[in-house]
Design a protein around this motif. Structure first.
Motif, PDB file in Angstrom:
ATOM      1  N   SER A  69       7.245   3.109   0.010  1.00 21.16           N
ATOM      2  CA  SER A  69       6.560   2.971  -0.909  1.00 21.16           C
ATOM      3  C   SER A  69       4.843   2.213   0.236  1.00 21.16           C
ATOM      4  CB  SER A  69       6.848   1.489  -1.058  1.00 21.16           C
ATOM      5  OG  SER A  69       7.116   0.146  -0.332  1.00 21.16           O
ATOM      6  N   THR A  70       3.885   2.015  -0.774  1.00 19.52           N
ATOM      7  CA  THR A  70       2.240   1.556   0.077  1.00 19.52           C
ATOM      8  C   THR A  70       2.893  -0.011   0.845  1.00 19.52           C
ATOM      9  OG1 THR A  70       1.286   3.012  -1.355  1.00 19.52           O
ATOM     10  CG2 THR A  70       0.076   1.134  -0.044  1.00 19.52           C
ATOM     11  N   SER A  71       3.065  -0.207   0.142  1.00 18.11           N
ATOM     12  CA  SER A  71       3.728  -2.202   0.647  1.00 18.11           C
ATOM     13  C   SER A  71       4.378  -1.740   1.824  1.00 18.11           C
ATOM     14  CB  SER A  71       4.106  -3.045  -0.691  1.00 18.11           C
ATOM     15  OG  SER A  71       5.623  -1.748  -1.502  1.00 18.11           O
ATOM     16  N   ALA A  72       5.628  -1.223   1.877  1.00 17.16           N
ATOM     17  CA  ALA A  72       5.903  -1.111   2.949  1.00 17.16           C
ATOM     18  C   ALA A  72       5.849  -0.241   4.367  1.00 17.16           C
ATOM     19  CB  ALA A  72       7.693  -0.470   2.795  1.00 17.16           C
ATOM     20  N   MET A  73       4.648   0.565   4.291  1.00  9.38           N
ATOM     21  CA  MET A  73       3.915   1.268   5.374  1.00  9.38           C
ATOM     22  C   MET A  73       2.866  -0.251   5.252  1.00  9.38           C
ATOM     23  SD  MET A  73       0.438   2.677   5.586  1.00  9.38           S
ATOM     24  CE  MET A  73       0.793   2.642   4.523  1.00  9.38           C
TER      25      MET A  73
END
Length: 245
Positions: A183-187
């Protein structure tokens, strides 16, 4: 990139493709020699063929026999034509390739989009995301770069949200990374989280005294993946991991 090149790229529906295949050591040399050229490949903006390795802490580890192609295209039709007609595409056909819709570009790189297309997926959408880092290394800064990169790469390799990754190199100057995140948030948590300083420290060192003559960080939304990488399809695996988290 000069202003004329920027004007040519601005407004085009630029997509990026990444191709990886285990072709063998001897064929890897052929892949490096057969890098496509924009002047002779319709719709091609940029291409680089590379050696590959592991993203991990410590010295770089080359993966013998696995080659990669990164390219930017004026839309899917140009990439389709390359896949159907080019000898290099046939060499890489048994591997994995993925199409990428650019979301955000930090820095500058020849042939890459200067402005994000209005119809592209919104950057704040969550879901699987691919990150490309691209650099033309200053050879005098090679050792500081390797030290900083080792710390950041080691932290990325340990992050469970990074589903797949490949280190890229074409000596003596081109270095890069390709990574698929669930996910973008995890990255973003890896890259900017207060509890994970390795990436921010590496960026700070580069800003203070650049490692590269030219560098870019490109965030993309993956689509149209085909084949397998290390026995699985990474975008599908990232989607499953995101749904399970």
């Amino acid at each position: 990139m000069d202003l004329t090149q920027r004007d040519q790229v601005r407004g085009l529906n630029v997509i990026v493709s990444a191709h990886f295949a285990d072709v063998g050591v001897r064929a890897t040399r052929a892949v490096l020699r057969e890098r496509p050229r924009p002047e002779s490949t319709p719709g091609l903006r940029y291409a680089q063929t590379t050696l590959t390795g592991l993203i991990a802490s410590g010295p770089p580890v080359v993966r013998p026999g696995r080659a990669a192609l990164l390219a930017a295209w004026e839309g899917d039709a140009a990439l389709d034509r390359f896949l159907a007609e080019a000898r290099l595409a046939r060499r890489l056909a048994d591997g994995w390739h993925v199409r990428l819709r650019p979301l955000r570009l930090a820095g500058a790189w020849p042939g890459m989009p200067v402005e994000i297309e209005p119809g592209a997926a919104r950057d704040e959408e969550d879901g699987p995301v691919v990150v490309l880092t691209l650099g033309q290394l200053r050879l005098r800064r090679a050792l500081p770069f390797l030290r900083a990169n080792s710390r950041a790469a080691g932290r990325a390799a340990a992050d469970p949200a990074m589903v797949a990754s490949v280190a890229l190199a074409r000596p003596p100057r081109f270095v890069g990374t390709f990574s698929v995140w669930e996910s973008t948030s995890a990255m973003c948590h890896y890259a900017y989280g207060a509890d994970r300083p390795a990436h921010r420290e590496a960026v700070g060192e580069h800003q203070e005294k650049p490692f590269h003559h030219e560098a870019a960080f490109l965030r993309c939304r993956p689509y149209g993946a085909q084949g397998l990488l290390d026995g699985r399809e990474p975008v599908e695996a990232a989607g499953r991991a995101a749904r399970a988290s």
